[in-house]
Design an enzyme around this catalytic site. Structure first.
Site, short mmCIF file in Angstrom:
data_model
loop_
_atom_site.label_atom_id
_atom_site.label_comp_id
_atom_site.label_asym_id
_atom_site.label_seq_id
_atom_site.Cartn_x
_atom_site.Cartn_y
_atom_site.Cartn_z
N ALA A 11 0.57 -1.35 0.08
CA ALA A 11 0.31 0.09 0.30
C ALA A 11 0.58 1.66 -0.15
CB ALA A 11 -0.90 -0.18 0.96
N ALA A 69 -0.93 -11.72 -11.12
CA ALA A 69 0.25 -12.91 -11.29
C ALA A 69 1.60 -12.44 -11.75
CB ALA A 69 -0.30 -13.57 -12.71
N TYR A 101 5.13 -19.83 -17.99
CA TYR A 101 3.76 -18.89 -17.49
C TYR A 101 2.68 -19.53 -18.31
CZ TYR A 101 0.94 -15.31 -17.67
OH TYR A 101 -0.29 -14.20 -17.62
N GLY A 129 10.26 7.52 -36.74
CA GLY A 129 10.31 7.49 -38.47
C GLY A 129 11.51 6.60 -38.44
#
Length: 319
Positions: free
Chosen positions: A39, A74, A144, A193
């Site tokens: 927090a 996660a 994962y 660019g």
């Protein structure tokens, strides 16, 4: 006046979690709180500290009176070098941590548990024009994705053993304001660019804007037909890599300079440089079919790809 429905969003300091909390708090019928690891590091009103997420995390105080939980937290990256250690690290957070959370949620009387999974559970790529569907056999290829699949499987078991409804959503790459990683790198290259050797790529990939994902999660929180369902989600408009770059360029008021280099040369260069996975995401296809969510929930993406890219790139116009 009817009581407001109490909602808890885990991972409320994350890319998706932040957007969910912000948007859900605009709905007068909800009372929304979010969990964060610290927090002090996230001094936002209503953020509740949970610490590390693992198989022993105590969620009891945060779950009091909650009727809906949206689990976005996660582990995305692991510092472990060994494959076995990496898988164990992902499993501790994404699998064991999720299932511990869900069991406590069910015991606390939560009615619906919405889990943000990943399209990587389905696999890393598709044939062009042959999108992933909910009924396809899972084919996770990294730690994962394996941990996310195992979490899904455990959640279905918890749902069968309790009264808590489960909803699983598998998004592809999510983009929006504040996006990082490869997508942000592409936007930066277009903004500068620089010429890019991707003009000959003929793939198709699905993406989902943060706005569209948040909208679907909001629907899945309460829609009766979403209970105990798995959904794939996207913007509903698949793009080749050159199309994506041109639309990004339009969004930032630039011109995309795309050089038509054959894929085989790009693949060889990626192999030499050890960037095979990055090249796959630029050159290969990954499409998802959102027919189920459209038909079952009558859901349509509320904003177009072009509007999503405009919102994503707005802060980068003057890069």
């Amino acid at each position: 006046m009817a009581d407001k429905m109490e909602v808890l969003v885990s991972g409320a300091s994350g890319f998706v979690g932040q957007a969910l909390v912000k948007n859900l708090r605009d709905l007068p019928e909800l009372r929304v709180s979010g969990s964060v690891r610290s927090a002090q590091r996230n001094p936002i009103d209503g953020m509740l500290e949970i610490g590390d997420i693992h198989s022993k995390t105590d969620w009891s105080a945060l779950l009091r009176n909650k009727k809906v939980v949206i689990h976005t937290a996660a582990l995305l990256n692991s510092t472990h070098d060994e494959v076995a250690d990496r898988l164990a690290a992902f499993r501790e957070v994404n699998t064991a941590g999720t299932l511990n959370f869900a069991r406590q949620a069910a015991a606390a009387g939560v009615r619906r548990f919405v889990f943000i999974s990943s399209i990587k559970v389905n696999g890393e790529q598709t044939l062009r024009g042959v999108p992933f569907k909910e009924g396809d056999a899972p084919d996770p290829s990294d730690a994962y994705a394996i941990s996310k699949l195992e979490a899904e499987q455990g959640l279905w078991e918890i749902g069968r053993d309790t009264d808590m409804e489960i909803v699983v959503i598998r998004p592809p790459l999510v983009y929006g304001p504040g996006v990082k990683g490869n997508f942000a790198s592409l936007v930066a290259l277009v903004c500068r660019g620089l010429p890019l050797p991707l003009g000959a790529v003929e793939n198709k990939r699905s993406f989902v804007s943060l706005k569209n994902l948040v909208d679907l999660v909001t629907v899945c929180m309460v829609h009766p037909k979403a209970a105990n369902q798995l959904f794939l989600v996207s913007d509903g408009d698949d793009l080749s890599t050159p199309e994506l770059l041109r639309r990004v360029a339009t969004a930032v008021e630039k011109t995309a300079i795309l050089i038509p280099v054959p894929n085989r040369f790009l693949e060889f260069a990626a192999f030499v440089l050890g960037r095979k996975m990055q090249a796959q995401r630029l050159l290969g296809s990954l499409q998802v079919d959102i027919t189920k969510v459209r038909d079952l929930l009558n859901w349509e993406p509320p904003i177009s790809v072009d509007e999503g890219l405009r919102r994503c790139c707005e802060a980068k116009r003057d890069y």
